[in-house]
Design a protein around this motif. Structure first.
Motif, PDB file in Angstrom:
ATOM      1  N   ALA A 472       0.830  -1.210   0.000  1.00 14.63           N
ATOM      2  CA  ALA A 472       0.000   0.000   0.000  1.00 14.63           C
ATOM      3  C   ALA A 472       0.860   1.254   0.000  1.00 14.63           C
ATOM      4  O   ALA A 472       0.578   2.227  -0.709  1.00 14.63           O
ATOM      5  N   MET A 473       1.936   1.243   0.788  1.00 13.05           N
ATOM      6  CA  MET A 473       2.847   2.398   0.798  1.00 13.05           C
ATOM      7  C   MET A 473       3.432   2.637  -0.587  1.00 13.05           C
ATOM      8  O   MET A 473       3.562   3.773  -1.047  1.00 13.05           O
ATOM      9  N   GLY A 474       3.799   1.528  -1.259  1.00 11.77           N
ATOM     10  CA  GLY A 474       4.352   1.631  -2.601  1.00 11.77           C
ATOM     11  C   GLY A 474       3.357   2.198  -3.602  1.00 11.77           C
ATOM     12  O   GLY A 474       3.743   2.791  -4.612  1.00 11.77           O
ATOM     13  N   LEU A 475       2.076   2.030  -3.308  1.00  8.18           N
ATOM     14  CA  LEU A 475       1.013   2.549  -4.187  1.00  8.18           C
ATOM     15  C   LEU A 475       0.591   3.960  -3.793  1.00  8.18           C
ATOM     16  O   LEU A 475      -0.291   4.549  -4.424  1.00  8.18           O
ATOM     17  N   GLY A 476       1.189   4.502  -2.733  1.00  4.98           N
ATOM     18  CA  GLY A 476       0.855   5.853  -2.298  1.00  4.98           C
ATOM     19  C   GLY A 476      -0.382   5.940  -1.427  1.00  4.98           C
ATOM     20  O   GLY A 476      -0.955   7.024  -1.243  1.00  4.98           O
ATOM     21  N   ILE A 477      -0.828   4.800  -0.874  1.00  7.33           N
ATOM     22  CA  ILE A 477      -2.007   4.788   0.000  1.00  7.33           C
ATOM     23  C   ILE A 477      -1.555   4.953   1.442  1.00  7.33           C
ATOM     24  O   ILE A 477      -0.641   4.237   1.900  1.00  7.33           O
ATOM     25  N   PRO A 478      -2.150   5.893   2.204  1.00 10.14           N
ATOM     26  CA  PRO A 478      -1.764   6.052   3.615  1.00 10.14           C
ATOM     27  C   PRO A 478      -1.976   4.762   4.410  1.00 10.14           C
ATOM     28  O   PRO A 478      -2.917   4.017   4.149  1.00 10.14           O
ATOM     29  N   VAL A 479      -1.086   4.522   5.364  1.00  9.34           N
ATOM     30  CA  VAL A 479      -1.107   3.260   6.127  1.00  9.34           C
ATOM     31  C   VAL A 479      -0.959   3.557   7.612  1.00  9.34           C
ATOM     32  O   VAL A 479      -0.132   4.378   8.011  1.00  9.34           O
ATOM     33  N   ILE A 480      -1.772   2.876   8.427  1.00 12.30           N
ATOM     34  CA  ILE A 480      -1.594   2.868   9.879  1.00 12.30           C
ATOM     35  C   ILE A 480      -1.170   1.454  10.259  1.00 12.30           C
ATOM     36  O   ILE A 480      -1.880   0.493   9.985  1.00 12.30           O
ATOM     37  N   VAL A 481       0.006   1.319  10.878  1.00 11.80           N
ATOM     38  CA  VAL A 481       0.483   0.008  11.340  1.00 11.80           C
ATOM     39  C   VAL A 481       0.274  -0.063  12.841  1.00 11.80           C
ATOM     40  O   VAL A 481       0.819   0.742  13.592  1.00 11.80           O
ATOM     41  N   LEU A 482      -0.535  -1.026  13.281  1.00 17.39           N
ATOM     42  CA  LEU A 482      -0.805  -1.183  14.709  1.00 17.39           C
ATOM     43  C   LEU A 482       0.257  -2.079  15.350  1.00 17.39           C
ATOM     44  O   LEU A 482       0.496  -3.199  14.882  1.00 17.39           O
ATOM     45  N   GLU A 483       0.868  -1.576  16.391  1.00 21.91           N
ATOM     46  CA  GLU A 483       1.869  -2.377  17.114  1.00 21.91           C
ATOM     47  C   GLU A 483       1.173  -3.493  17.867  1.00 21.91           C
ATOM     48  O   GLU A 483       0.108  -3.308  18.451  1.00 21.91           O
ATOM     49  N   GLN A 484       1.778  -4.692  17.840  1.00 24.58           N
ATOM     50  CA  GLN A 484       1.219  -5.845  18.551  1.00 24.58           C
ATOM     51  C   GLN A 484       2.102  -6.190  19.761  1.00 24.58           C
ATOM     52  O   GLN A 484       3.331  -6.142  19.650  1.00 24.58           O
ATOM     53  N   PRO A 485       1.500  -6.543  20.882  1.00 22.42           N
ATOM     54  CA  PRO A 485       2.307  -6.924  22.035  1.00 22.42           C
ATOM     55  C   PRO A 485       3.042  -8.235  21.796  1.00 22.42           C
ATOM     56  O   PRO A 485       2.559  -9.075  21.052  1.00 22.42           O
TER      57      PRO A 485
END
Length: 485
Positions: A472-485
């Motif tokens: 998605a980043m490569g396509l220019g789409i904003p991304v939210i990455v959620l941290e996992q414990p």
């Protein structure tokens, strides 16, 4: 997860610092067992710290030993197994420190172990029979040097089978190449009663699949299933850490049924190449979808044993820092359980693969799985509504965490012109999806279309533990990455 923040951060740091030490111990255990197939395909030898609990238990024992040595005040230690408790008691002499066992529901008890064992027997025998019943359409292999491409096949609620691992690779091949290239499927996350239909679909599919059970014998199935008995005779010498014997931790992990089915598949893959050699199949090249799992180890051992002149390539898609097993070691290379050459999908991944073994050969291969990034991708989300695409990770607990976070957001802000598309992990079963979506907001809906189509209509992606975030980043789409414990 219930530790105070300071101790939690210290523990996580400690876990990162002791990976090389853990590798060293597994290497020491491997030396006298280097020709033992059962050990080499075991979950203990796999160094998989994502799916199995051995490394966390190992770090827990060493961390508490360090805290006591540094005179840290401890009132109580809560562990998940009696085995860890026994090792802790061997060096905790302070009677004021309470050590208790809190049962983890995810860890199998005696009854659950028996059920896992019986189900594994039933699954593999039914799988073998289902394959043979559908074998009237068995693939006829040409008398030419062949290329086998290892891949995964998933039968679940959202997909009949998954060919996305190599994207559009098949379409890029010439017709002459297609005559000698076959896919080698690993069938998993599949209901036992749908196996017959899965085999029938594979036999009708283009590209052609070579199904292992067509060549395996019932004796191979039984030999693999009795792995759980043979490992009880594997001897592991005492392992001391600062005068504390921690060998029982590795012995009990080896004898547990964690990863039993994966180890069985590793043995069956090894025997599959033995059977191919017996009937004179000529292999030019084998491409392994490499994750350094027991199945991969069985594949490389089988090729080394029966097809030493065959070229073999490990192909991996994504960051190598997700788990310890993605860093091949020198002893794995010496014991022929990892590929001589590993192909990655970007120069930035090379040093990650070589993190432990600098001599590991690594090259860069095309990113077939992410063809959308460089193939005239059209991003056209609906302007009348804001679309959020949520990709659920493979682990149910982490998926629940993500969906709860989304529900909290919706209840707090009550957005109107917004829709949330939930895309389950391809390995998720119907039961898991129903559990996850039980209390979803009306704004949410499950989507089953391919990922490139979903991304083309998405305003923003929310994900965790997935390389689609990078796509998605490569396509220019904003991304939210959620941290996992």
């Amino acid at each position: 997860t219930k530790l105070d923040k300071e101790t939690y951060i210290a523990f996580m740091s400690f876990c990162n610092e002791n990976k090389n030490y853990f590798n060293e111990i597994i290497g020491r255990i491997t030396v006298p067992l280097k020709e033992n197939l059962d050990w080499l395909v075991s979950s203990t030898a796999s160094r998989n710290i994502k799916d199995y609990s051995l490394y966390r238990d190992f770090c827990t024992i060493l961390f508490i030993q360090k805290l006591i040595k540094n005179n840290k005040d401890i009132d109580e230690v809560i562990v998940e197994t009696k085995n860890v408790k026994k090792i802790l008691k061997s060096f905790i002499t302070n009677d004021k420190i309470k050590i208790s066992v809190k049962k983890n529901k995810n860890r199998p008890g005696v009854l659950k172990k028996i059920l896992i064992f019986l189900y594994c027997i039933m699954f593999n025998i039914i799988k073998y029979c289902a394959c043979r019943l559908s074998s009237y359409k068995k693939t006829n292999l040409p008398k030419l040097p062949l290329t086998l491409i290892d891949t995964n096949v998933v039968q679940n609620a959202t997909s009949s089978y998954n060919k996305s691992f190599y994207g559009n690779l098949w379409d890029l091949l010439e017709d002459d190449q297609k005559k000698t290239i076959f896919f080698l499927p690993n069938i998993f996350c599949t209901n036992v009663w749908t196996l017959y239909s899965v085999f029938n679909k594979l036999r009708k599919t283009d590209p052609s699949f070579v199904i292992k059970e067509d060549y395996l014998k019932i004796s191979d199935i039984l030999y693999a299933l009795f792995y759980c008995l043979r490992i009880r005779f594997i001897k592991i010498k005492s392992i001391y850490h600062e005068d504390v014997d921690i060998s029982q931790l590795f012995i009990s992990d080896l004898r547990s049924l964690e990863g039993y089915q994966n180890s069985v598949q590793g043995i069956l893959t090894f025997r599959f190449f033995m059977r191919l050699k017996e009937i004179g199949v000529n292999l030019k090249m084998v491409v392994d979808w490499w994750e350094n799992q027991p199945h991969d180890k069985g594949l490389h051992l089988g090729i080394h044993e029966f097809y030493q002149r065959t070229s073999v390539l490990g192909y991996t898609s994504g960051p190598s820092n997700l788990a310890l097993q993605y860093y091949p070691t020198s002893y794995e290379h010496i014991n022929h359980v990892v590929p001589n050459t590993i192909s990655v999908q970007g120069k930035a991944y090379i040093n990650g693969i070589k993190k432990i073994n600098l001599k590991q050969k690594v090259n860069v291969a095309p990113a077939f799985r992410f063809y959308s990034v460089y193939n005239n991708f059209l991003h056209s989300p609906d302007p009348s509504i804001y679309t959020i695409l949520v990709l659920l990770p493979v682990y149910l607990k982490n998926s629940l965490y993500i969906l709860k976070s989304i529900n909290v957001y919706i209840k707090k802000y009550n957005p109107s012109k917004i829709r949330i598309w939930i895309k389950p992990h391809p390995t998720m079963k119907n039961k898991a999806i129903k559990k996850l979506t039980k209390n979803l907001s009306v704004n949410c809906e499950i989507v089953t279309e391919d990922i490139a189509t979903s991304l083309s209509k998405t305003n923003i992606l929310v994900g965790s533990m997935t390389t689609t975030c990078l796509e998605a980043m490569g396509l220019g789409i904003p991304v939210i990455v959620l941290e996992q414990p």
